[in-house]
Design a protein around this motif. Structure first.
Motif, PDB file in Angstrom:
ATOM      1  N   SER A 135       0.795  -1.226   0.000  1.00  0.00           N
ATOM      2  CA  SER A 135       0.000   0.000   0.000  1.00  0.00           C
ATOM      3  C   SER A 135       0.825   1.274   0.000  1.00  0.00           C
ATOM      4  CB  SER A 135      -0.917   0.019   1.223  1.00  0.00           C
ATOM      5  OG  SER A 135      -0.147  -0.041   2.419  1.00  0.00           O
ATOM      6  N   ALA A 136       2.144   1.172   0.131  1.00  0.00           N
ATOM      7  CA  ALA A 136       2.943   2.385   0.334  1.00  0.00           C
ATOM      8  C   ALA A 136       4.078   2.546  -0.673  1.00  0.00           C
ATOM      9  CB  ALA A 136       3.510   2.400   1.751  1.00  0.00           C
ATOM     10  N   ASN A 137       4.100   1.737  -1.720  1.00  0.00           N
ATOM     11  CA  ASN A 137       5.125   1.831  -2.775  1.00  0.00           C
ATOM     12  C   ASN A 137       6.543   1.678  -2.241  1.00  0.00           C
ATOM     13  OD1 ASN A 137       2.964   2.268  -4.452  1.00  0.00           O
ATOM     14  ND2 ASN A 137       3.241   4.490  -4.555  1.00  0.00           N
ATOM     15  N   GLU A 138       6.676   0.795  -1.254  1.00  0.00           N
ATOM     16  CA  GLU A 138       8.001   0.487  -0.716  1.00  0.00           C
ATOM     17  C   GLU A 138       8.655  -0.588  -1.578  1.00  0.00           C
ATOM     18  OE1 GLU A 138       6.385   1.169   3.843  1.00  0.00           O
ATOM     19  OE2 GLU A 138       6.036  -0.684   2.717  1.00  0.00           O
ATOM     20  N   THR A 139       9.966  -0.517  -1.733  1.00  0.00           N
ATOM     21  CA  THR A 139      10.651  -1.501  -2.563  1.00  0.00           C
ATOM     22  C   THR A 139      10.682  -2.862  -1.890  1.00  0.00           C
ATOM     23  OG1 THR A 139      12.780  -2.159  -3.538  1.00  0.00           O
ATOM     24  CG2 THR A 139      12.865  -0.673  -1.643  1.00  0.00           C
ATOM     25  N   PRO A 140      10.351  -3.926  -2.610  1.00  0.00           N
ATOM     26  CA  PRO A 140      10.362  -5.261  -2.007  1.00  0.00           C
ATOM     27  C   PRO A 140      11.774  -5.791  -1.761  1.00  0.00           C
ATOM     28  CG  PRO A 140       9.873  -5.425  -4.346  1.00  0.00           C
ATOM     29  CD  PRO A 140       9.866  -3.960  -4.009  1.00  0.00           C
ATOM     30  N   SER A 145      11.800   3.999 -17.844  1.00  0.00           N
ATOM     31  CA  SER A 145      12.740   3.631 -18.916  1.00  0.00           C
ATOM     32  C   SER A 145      12.273   4.128 -20.276  1.00  0.00           C
ATOM     33  CB  SER A 145      12.916   2.103 -18.948  1.00  0.00           C
ATOM     34  OG  SER A 145      11.666   1.455 -19.120  1.00  0.00           O
ATOM     35  N   LYS A 146      11.304   5.022 -20.310  1.00  0.00           N
ATOM     36  CA  LYS A 146      10.790   5.546 -21.565  1.00  0.00           C
ATOM     37  C   LYS A 146      11.781   6.535 -22.190  1.00  0.00           C
ATOM     38  CE  LYS A 146       6.715   3.532 -21.335  1.00  0.00           C
ATOM     39  NZ  LYS A 146       6.239   2.542 -22.329  1.00  0.00           N
ATOM     40  N   SER A 187      16.980  -3.638  -8.344  1.00  0.00           N
ATOM     41  CA  SER A 187      15.626  -3.209  -7.974  1.00  0.00           C
ATOM     42  C   SER A 187      14.836  -2.798  -9.206  1.00  0.00           C
ATOM     43  CB  SER A 187      15.700  -2.038  -6.989  1.00  0.00           C
ATOM     44  OG  SER A 187      16.310  -2.434  -5.777  1.00  0.00           O
ATOM     45  N   ARG A 188      15.489  -2.093 -10.111  1.00  0.00           N
ATOM     46  CA  ARG A 188      14.821  -1.638 -11.335  1.00  0.00           C
ATOM     47  C   ARG A 188      14.425  -2.821 -12.212  1.00  0.00           C
ATOM     48  NH1 ARG A 188      18.625   1.242 -12.730  1.00  0.00           N
ATOM     49  NH2 ARG A 188      17.965   3.139 -11.629  1.00  0.00           N
ATOM     50  N   SER A 189      15.316  -3.796 -12.332  1.00  0.00           N
ATOM     51  CA  SER A 189      15.043  -4.968 -13.150  1.00  0.00           C
ATOM     52  C   SER A 189      13.876  -5.771 -12.577  1.00  0.00           C
ATOM     53  CB  SER A 189      16.288  -5.846 -13.243  1.00  0.00           C
ATOM     54  OG  SER A 189      16.024  -7.021 -13.976  1.00  0.00           O
ATOM     55  N   HIS A 190      13.866  -5.944 -11.256  1.00  0.00           N
ATOM     56  CA  HIS A 190      12.765  -6.654 -10.609  1.00  0.00           C
ATOM     57  C   HIS A 190      11.448  -5.941 -10.889  1.00  0.00           C
ATOM     58  CE1 HIS A 190      10.681  -8.913  -7.354  1.00  0.00           C
ATOM     59  NE2 HIS A 190      10.025  -7.772  -7.207  1.00  0.00           N
ATOM     60  N   TRP A 244       8.119  -7.529 -12.967  1.00  0.00           N
ATOM     61  CA  TRP A 244       6.869  -7.851 -12.270  1.00  0.00           C
ATOM     62  C   TRP A 244       5.771  -6.817 -12.511  1.00  0.00           C
ATOM     63  CZ3 TRP A 244       5.782 -12.503 -10.953  1.00  0.00           C
ATOM     64  CH2 TRP A 244       6.840 -13.403 -10.771  1.00  0.00           C
ATOM     65  N   ARG A 245       6.138  -5.594 -12.840  1.00  0.00           N
ATOM     66  CA  ARG A 245       5.105  -4.621 -13.225  1.00  0.00           C
ATOM     67  C   ARG A 245       4.423  -5.066 -14.517  1.00  0.00           C
ATOM     68  NH1 ARG A 245       7.714   0.814 -14.267  1.00  0.00           N
ATOM     69  NH2 ARG A 245       8.267  -0.240 -16.196  1.00  0.00           N
TER      70      ARG A 245
END
Length: 364
Positions: free
Chosen positions: A33-38, A195-196, A272-275, A279-280
């Motif tokens: 719910s808080a956009n924290e990195t997994p 990454s756009k 983190s970016r690759s993950h 998954w997004r």
């Protein structure tokens, strides 16, 4: 009996309400719910934070010099045009305090970050809302909302909670269309995830104008949300003005040291970016297969739209998921009562949410 009375307008402000934490639930809880990195923070950042414990009796260096210099080296910026704060939220409030007053107007878009109206109204200014198009900031609508009283435009790019972004050419068109005395604030809290090819976080805009600032945070991809540290890049005159009201020692030494170590750990950032990229995309596709609309996102979360059919609403889904320990963000206060925002989580959390939504939608 008399008592202190707040300034006019303060009690008209809706206080910021964070997403549910899952407190009180039994069993395993996945907070999305808080956009924290997994993936959590860099191990190097954790080590730097722990090392700072040996000197907790010492005040921090008052200008966050070491952190500003590290940011400058990382992005090729002049450290003297950088100011650090206790999260970018503090810097947004400083900007409002510096440039807004009673009768002034500040513009943000329909589903913009809730701190914008709080900062605006907290300084006696008028909050003006510009309509979005397809859950995205609309430059023409923003420009159409400008009046002689406009002093500031808040632009979250990417935007939270929609996950959409404004291409750089459109940001340039916005800046060119605004009066020169209007401050454009580009809030780029989620920029590291984008990454756009047509996106630019705001550095170039700040470097080529004297009426634009960009704010960033260490709370998202860097995973330092609990330490509260952010930064702003701006013209020298704006940095000078904001520094005049900045509280002394506003960034703690542990936070600053951890942020420096995190910036230098590019391997962890890339991981983190690759993950998130993987998954997004997976979440967008799999949730879409369930018949639910997902707004295309460039950030570390997805916006899921639910039908208004009784039993299948966003509120129903929120309750259903919560019972399974899956905590998403309800968005009534963002004027999105029929949607939930889901942070991209661990593989386990992502798969559990999709499976639960399949059950909820009756597609076991």
């Amino acid at each position: 009996m008399s008592r202190p009375v707040p300034k006019p307008g303060i009690l008209d402000i809706a206080p910021y309400t964070p997403g549910k934490s899952g407190a009180g639930l039994t069993g395993r809880v996945f907070k999305l719910s808080a956009n924290e990195t997994p993936l959590g923070p860099s191990p190097k950042a954790i080590a730097a934070y722990k090392a700072a414990a040996d000197h907790l009796e010492d005040y921090p260096e008052g200008t966050s010099r070491a952190l500003r210099e590290t940011i400058g080296r990382t992005y090729g910026l002049d450290p003297d045009r950088i100011i650090c704060g206790a999260g970018s939220d503090e810097l947004l409030n400083y900007l409002a305090h510096t440039y807004l007053g009673p009768g002034d107007e500040a513009i943000h878009t329909t589903h913009g970050f809730l701190v914008y109206p709080i900062a605006t109204m907290g300084n006696g200014a008028i909050n003006v809302i510009a309509a979005e198009k397809n859950y995205t900031a609309d430059v023409d609508a923003i420009l159409g909302a400008v009046t002689p009283r406009t002093k500031m435009v808040w632009l979250a790019n990417p935007n939270n909670p929609t996950g959409t972004y404004v291409p750089f050419d459109e940001v340039k068109r916005l800046r060119a269309g605004l009066p020169s005395h209007v401050l454009l604030v580009i809030d780029a809290a989620y920029s590291e995830y984008v990454s756009k090819n047509d996106y630019e976080a705001g550095i170039e805009m700040v470097a080529t104008t004297d009426n634009t600032v960009m704010t960033r945070t260490f709370s998202k991809i860097h995973g330092l949300a609990s330490l509260r540290v952010g930064w702003m890049y701006g013209p020298a005159n704006i940095i000078d003005a904001v520094n005049r009201i900045r509280g002394p020692f506003n960034v703690s030494t542990p936070a600053s040291d951890a942020a420096i170590a995190s910036l230098e750990d590019t391997e962890h950032q890339n991981k983190s970016r690759s993950h998130n990229d993987t998954w997004r995309t997976w979440l967008t596709d799999e949730i879409g297969k369930l018949g639910l609309e997902v707004t295309p996102s460039v950030a570390n979360f997805v916006l899921i739209h639910f039908p208004q059919t009784k039993g299948k609403t966003a509120e129903d889904a929120d309750a259903f998921l919560t019972k399974r320990g899956l905590i998403l963000r309800a968005l009534k206060n963002y004027k999105l009562p029929h949607a939930l925002r889901m942070t991209v989580g661990t593989e386990e959390a992502n798969r559990l949410v999709v499976a639960a939504l399949a059950d909820f939608m009756g597609q076991k």
